[in-house]
Design an enzyme around this catalytic site. Structure first.
Site, mmCIF file in Angstrom:
data_model
loop_
_atom_site.group_PDB
_atom_site.id
_atom_site.type_symbol
_atom_site.label_atom_id
_atom_site.label_comp_id
_atom_site.label_asym_id
_atom_site.label_seq_id
_atom_site.Cartn_x
_atom_site.Cartn_y
_atom_site.Cartn_z
ATOM 1 N N ARG A 181 81.525 137.507 -38.008
ATOM 2 C CA ARG A 181 82.719 137.332 -37.188
ATOM 3 C C ARG A 181 82.364 137.358 -35.705
ATOM 4 O O ARG A 181 83.119 136.884 -34.856
ATOM 5 C CB ARG A 181 83.767 138.417 -37.493
ATOM 6 C CG ARG A 181 85.003 138.354 -36.576
ATOM 7 C CD ARG A 181 86.096 139.312 -37.004
ATOM 8 N NE ARG A 181 85.635 140.652 -37.204
ATOM 9 C CZ ARG A 181 85.384 141.539 -36.240
ATOM 10 N NH1 ARG A 181 85.518 141.205 -34.973
ATOM 11 N NH2 ARG A 181 84.990 142.757 -36.539
ATOM 12 N N TYR A 183 98.742 118.251 -24.938
ATOM 13 C CA TYR A 183 98.915 118.463 -26.383
ATOM 14 C C TYR A 183 100.016 119.483 -26.629
ATOM 15 O O TYR A 183 100.027 120.568 -26.043
ATOM 16 C CB TYR A 183 97.594 118.931 -26.994
ATOM 17 C CG TYR A 183 97.676 119.219 -28.468
ATOM 18 C CD1 TYR A 183 98.155 118.267 -29.365
ATOM 19 C CD2 TYR A 183 97.291 120.450 -28.968
ATOM 20 C CE1 TYR A 183 98.236 118.538 -30.719
ATOM 21 C CE2 TYR A 183 97.365 120.728 -30.326
ATOM 22 C CZ TYR A 183 97.842 119.770 -31.196
ATOM 23 O OH TYR A 183 97.935 120.043 -32.534
ATOM 24 N N ASP A 203 90.478 120.253 -20.696
ATOM 25 C CA ASP A 203 90.355 119.852 -22.096
ATOM 26 C C ASP A 203 89.784 118.435 -22.098
ATOM 27 O O ASP A 203 90.458 117.480 -21.718
ATOM 28 C CB ASP A 203 91.728 119.898 -22.766
ATOM 29 C CG ASP A 203 91.682 119.551 -24.253
ATOM 30 O OD1 ASP A 203 90.767 118.799 -24.655
ATOM 31 O OD2 ASP A 203 92.567 119.980 -25.002
ATOM 32 N N LYS A 231 87.738 116.512 -33.408
ATOM 33 C CA LYS A 231 87.923 115.100 -33.126
ATOM 34 C C LYS A 231 86.579 114.375 -33.000
ATOM 35 O O LYS A 231 85.846 114.295 -33.957
ATOM 36 C CB LYS A 231 88.784 114.944 -31.861
ATOM 37 C CG LYS A 231 90.071 115.804 -31.856
ATOM 38 C CD LYS A 231 90.985 115.532 -33.021
ATOM 39 C CE LYS A 231 92.375 116.129 -32.848
ATOM 40 N NZ LYS A 231 92.420 117.594 -32.772
#
Length: 385
Positions: free
Chosen positions: A49, A102, A173, A198
């Protein structure tokens, strides 16, 4: 601009057998007597983690892609956005972002008021963002290189200067542009974010995110927050993202080539009202995009059809090759209806100003033969009453 994937595969990975491909370390814990073995950035390698060798290899590759000093890989793009923002923002902070971004990012920003963060929403033009920064010094600004879904181009270089002059931090971004078109850190941006789902992964089969920073101390603090939030990418997904990176330059260039042809085709179709693509000379962003993106203009084309919502439904149902689905950046051409998907969270008072209406569609142009894509569009457009 050179190939962004040049020399990214040379980072040594620890493997006693000398494998060419980095091993997938699926172990949850790692051997620890008293102290744990430190990773190359000094944090203990004891629990996946927090740190994992496969993930760490991906992070070196992501940092090289964006010309940053270090990176964090997260389990999706929104995990990258939320981890970055939560590590930076504090009570009383001001967060500036454009209305056209977004939708889930915008929704997160709007809801940060519960933590006493003031969110300032502006129109997505460079001048509007610059004015907001000047009026609100000491702020955090989050923008996209190419806006979603109208494909406006933000003058990042100018906003870097305005941000620095006003003691503000600019986060970019870069998902739509990718490091193949533009690398914000080379232009003075402090933090770059990706939905690596993406173009970086590129196959519509993995969720991944990335945070890349120009300074190591920034990543150190965000690493602590990723550990606390549990937003690290899983080793198998890290392996898939690494696989995608190897062909990213080839894929993105082909996406851009196909998109340019599709944009030209749609611009001359009788059933199309308007086409949004910075590669078109008619685009108000063409000159800026040409300067920023080195002759490439992205793999997404947005357009408006002549007809009502029912006409759009007929069009979407008539497509055979292009798949009506969210997301972008994979080999398959995908088309989505922004007003019910990515742009749905945008406040209503902004949608009309932004040009987002019921006739708008966003096409992620895939890697199929471009004539097949055109024939599919042509047949579906003919079905609109």
């Amino acid at each position: 601009m050179g190939n962004a994937t040049d020399s990214i595969h040379g980072h040594d990975h620890v493997d006693e057998y000398g494998s060419v491909i980095p091993p997938i370390y699926l172990s949850t814990p790692f051997r620890q007597i008293i102290e744990a073995n430190p990773s190359d950035r000094g944090f203990d390698l004891k629990y996946s983690r927090e740190e994992n060798p496969t993930v760490r290899y991906l992070e070196h590759v992501l940092a090289k892609l964006e010309k940053g000093v270090d990176a964090l890989a997260t389990n999706n793009g929104m995990a990258a956005v939320s981890t970055a923002l939560i590590s930076i923002l504090k009570s009383g902070s001001r967060l500036i972002l454009p209305a056209e971004i977004y939708g889930t990012t915008l929704g997160l920003a709007i809801n940060m008021d519960k933590f006493n963060v003031r969110t300032i929403i502006t129109m997505p033009e460079t001048e509007d963002l610059a004015e907001a920064i000047k009026s609100n010094p000491n702020s955090i600004i989050l923008i996209e290189t190419l806006t979603n879904p109208m494909l406006r181009v933000i003058d990042v270089d100018y906003l870097v200067k305005v941000s620095k002059d006003n003691d503000s931090l600019l986060i970019v971004d870069n998902t739509m542009a990718t490091p193949i078109l533009y690398r914000p850190i080379e232009h003075g941006v402090g933090i770059v974010i990706h939905s690596a789902t993406k173009y970086i992964s590129g196959h519509n089969d993995v969720l991944a995110g990335a945070i890349v920073a120009g300074e190591a101390n920034v990543i150190e603090e965000m690493w602590q927050w990723r550990r606390r939030l549990g937003t690290i990418i899983q080793p198998l997904d890290a392996y898939l993202a690494l696989r995608g990176v190897k062909t990213m330059s080839l894929r993105v260039r082909k996406h851009c080539e196909n998109a340019m042809i599709i944009a030209d085709y749609l611009s001359n179709h009788s059933k199309i009202k308007e086409v949004y693509y910075p590669g078109l000379k008619s685009s108000p962003y063409h000159e800026l995009a040409s300067r920023m993106f080195n002759g490439l203009y992205g793999g997404i084309v947005s357009f408006k059809v002549k007809g009502d919502k029912e006409g759009v439904r007929v069009f979407l149902n008539s497509l055979k090759i292009i798949k009506p689905a969210p997301s972008f950046g994979g080999p398959e051409s995908l088309i989505m209806y922004p007003i019910t998907s990515a742009a749905q969270p945008i406040p209503e008072e902004y949608k009309a100003k932004l040009g987002i209406d019921e006739s708008l569609l966003r096409l992620s142009v895939g890697l199929e033969d471009v004539e097949d894509i055109i024939n599919d569009l042509d047949n579906a457009l003919r079905q609109i009453p």
